[in-house]
Design an enzyme around this catalytic site. Sequence first.
Site, PDB file in Angstrom:
ATOM      1  CB  CYS A   2      -0.907  -0.048   1.206  1.00  0.00           C
ATOM      2  SG  CYS A   2      -2.167   1.201   1.241  1.00  0.00           S
ATOM      3  NE  ARG A  27      -1.055   4.712   0.481  1.00  0.00           N
ATOM      4  CZ  ARG A  27      -1.394   5.286  -0.676  1.00  0.00           C
ATOM      5  NH1 ARG A  27      -1.590   6.583  -0.721  1.00  0.00           N
ATOM      6  NH2 ARG A  27      -1.535   4.574  -1.766  1.00  0.00           N
ATOM      7  CD1 TRP A  74      -4.874  -3.484   3.406  1.00  0.00           C
ATOM      8  CD2 TRP A  74      -5.232  -4.115   1.277  1.00  0.00           C
ATOM      9  NE1 TRP A  74      -6.207  -3.796   3.263  1.00  0.00           N
ATOM     10  CE2 TRP A  74      -6.452  -4.188   1.981  1.00  0.00           C
ATOM     11  CE3 TRP A  74      -5.194  -4.469  -0.073  1.00  0.00           C
ATOM     12  CZ2 TRP A  74      -7.632  -4.595   1.372  1.00  0.00           C
ATOM     13  CZ3 TRP A  74      -6.369  -4.871  -0.679  1.00  0.00           C
ATOM     14  CH2 TRP A  74      -7.566  -4.928   0.039  1.00  0.00           C
ATOM     15  CG  ASN A 102       2.010   0.500  -3.462  1.00  0.00           C
ATOM     16  OD1 ASN A 102       2.371  -0.327  -2.629  1.00  0.00           O
ATOM     17  ND2 ASN A 102       1.914   1.787  -3.186  1.00  0.00           N
ATOM     18  N   GLY A 103       0.110  -2.446  -6.203  1.00  0.00           N
ATOM     19  CA  GLY A 103      -0.680  -2.896  -7.341  1.00  0.00           C
ATOM     20  C   GLY A 103      -0.799  -4.405  -7.360  1.00  0.00           C
ATOM     21  CD  GLU A 483     -20.323   7.581   4.652  1.00  0.00           C
ATOM     22  OE1 GLU A 483     -19.229   7.892   5.159  1.00  0.00           O
ATOM     23  OE2 GLU A 483     -20.421   6.813   3.667  1.00  0.00           O
ATOM     24  CE  LYS A 487     -16.983   6.297   7.408  1.00  0.00           C
ATOM     25  NZ  LYS A 487     -17.467   6.496   6.110  1.00  0.00           N
ATOM     26  CD  GLU A 490     -15.568   2.654   6.098  1.00  0.00           C
ATOM     27  OE1 GLU A 490     -14.996   2.719   4.997  1.00  0.00           O
ATOM     28  OE2 GLU A 490     -15.934   3.668   6.725  1.00  0.00           O
ATOM     29  CG  HIS A 506     -41.126  -3.719   0.854  1.00  0.00           C
ATOM     30  ND1 HIS A 506     -42.323  -4.238   0.410  1.00  0.00           N
ATOM     31  CD2 HIS A 506     -41.307  -2.369   0.936  1.00  0.00           C
ATOM     32  CE1 HIS A 506     -43.190  -3.254   0.218  1.00  0.00           C
ATOM     33  NE2 HIS A 506     -42.598  -2.110   0.532  1.00  0.00           N
ATOM     34  CE  LYS A 609      -8.679   8.425   3.736  1.00  0.00           C
ATOM     35  NZ  LYS A 609      -9.970   8.571   4.431  1.00  0.00           N
TER      36      LYS A 609
END
Length: 614
Positions: A2, A27, A74, A102-103, A483, A487, A490, A506, A609
């Site tokens: 990361c 991150r 990461w 990274n990637g 949202e 939160k 997370e 429903h 991040k």
Amino acid sequence: MCGIVGYVGHREAAPILINGLKRLEYRGYDSAGLATITGPKLHLRKKAGRVSHLAELVQEKPAPGVVGIAHTRWATHGPANDVNAHPHVGGENGNTIVVVHNGVIENYAPLKRRLVEEGVEFQSDTDTEVIAHLIAQHMQGDLMEAVQAVLPLLKGTYGLVVMSPTEPSLLVGARLGSPLVLGIGEDEIYLASDPSALAGWSNRVVYLQDRQMVAATASGWQVFDSTREMIAVDIHPLDLRAADAELNGFPHYMLKEIYEQPETVENAMRGRLSLDEATAHFGGLNLSPRQLRRASRLILTGCGTSYHAGLVGEYLIEEFARIPVEVEYASEFRYRNPPIDHDTIVLAITQSGETADTLAALRESKRKGHPTLAICNVVGSTIAREADGGVYLHAGPEIGVASTKAFTSQVTVLALLALHFGRMRNLSSMQGARMIDELQALPAMVRETLNCHEQVRRVAERFADYDNMLYLGRQYLYPVALEGALKIKEISYVHAEGYPAAEMKHGPIALVDEHTPSVFLISGGPIFDKVMSNLEEVRARGGPVIAVCGNGDDDIVAAVEDRADEVIVVPEVPDYLQPIVFAIPLQLLAYHVALLRGCDVDKPRNLAKSVTVE
């Protein structure tokens, strides 16, 4: 991924590398490592866990040298352990190659099979180790040439930095789909995946673009294209201070950033409101008034929190500008081939400006000839550079992995865009002037909202042990329910779902029991009675109710207090600004629940991040 940091200069590299990694901790990562070179000798130090564990290892086993690379990982391939931590090494004896990456290398499996058949022994489970071995195979005394030869063999994304004891004063960097920035100092050069790692060290940077390479020594640097032709690049000022990434007395970055929202909302509006013309102005849209006026549709695209901001934007733009809006998950939009009218503008929403799916969606839209705009927080980021135009949030660095101030700033900018488009089409000057008055009053309302902090803390203490929650809202507050649920998922690992309140019956109502609190977001107006009916349905099934409501009507507040187990009252603002005000107690609720459950608020497990892989 990361985080990447590289250094070549005249000072000891290891302290600089560790300091840079600490600045990139926000991150998200699971292991860390560094490598330095002194003459022909390589010093490799890797450790699973936090950067502090790596620092302790380096304290015990120093890594001398004035050139080095470092990385926080990461995991995408292989578990988090010392062996899989970066840097990775390829080659033998006098042909050693060291890589941080990274990637994701999507074709690493066939490349690895071929290398194994040729007798190469792998030490890790990562895709990155393939790069190191390939470069070692192509190394004929010129590191730059070897890297250039290997890059076309790689399918996927990469931001990488390479070094070798055979050329101990050289760092080679390259990027494709994953960011890499060059920092220029006095007789020293830095490389990093994020400009924040360079704060306080360099105030001049070069943002590498895809398929570019850089060769850096202490005495200078050069940027090349994929054919190794030297190219001229722009040097940008880096307006970041080390203090921007400090806690400033707060226990966590997330809480600090929640409390920064009165200022960040104000910064998002600063210089953009014109009372004389009763509209909002933007300096960087780079589309003519004719193009903007002809827009028959807008497509807003983003991921996670940015997607939720886009949902609010749909309500805003359709209400005030009367332009049809669609909101698409960037990860889906990039692979669909929907029919899009010629006069459609695609607007990418992103905090980092590097999110892989959002970047791919933007590029696909540009490929098909659609005008593109971006709402972004990071100056110089890839999306900010590649969009036809856009708007910066000016929210400052957001360090906490769970986005807070970026969300409210994104919604603020979308409200300004709704005003801008609306005044070009159908809003009267009186309507525009009223909106400006309401927007200018917003920072004070956000500041007042923060007064609910202690009340939210008490609510969290009551409900922190519950493992499931529902978040329910309607109209402008439906995206806020999504949202709020995101939160608390997370950072506290509580299972939560957000729904339009009327959709509860429903299906989701089957989840309601005495162990599943429901958070209702309640505003006045024509749907108040409907939402209260939904609340009663939850109460009838024994579900605890937490209500957040505005304080504009005493009768409404009294009615809510009579029916809910806990009520959090926020300042009354116009409907279209409620997402900003209502989001704040939900951010605080997630924060305190996470604390009470013993979670790492700023570094939640499994999250990063800036998500620069698919």
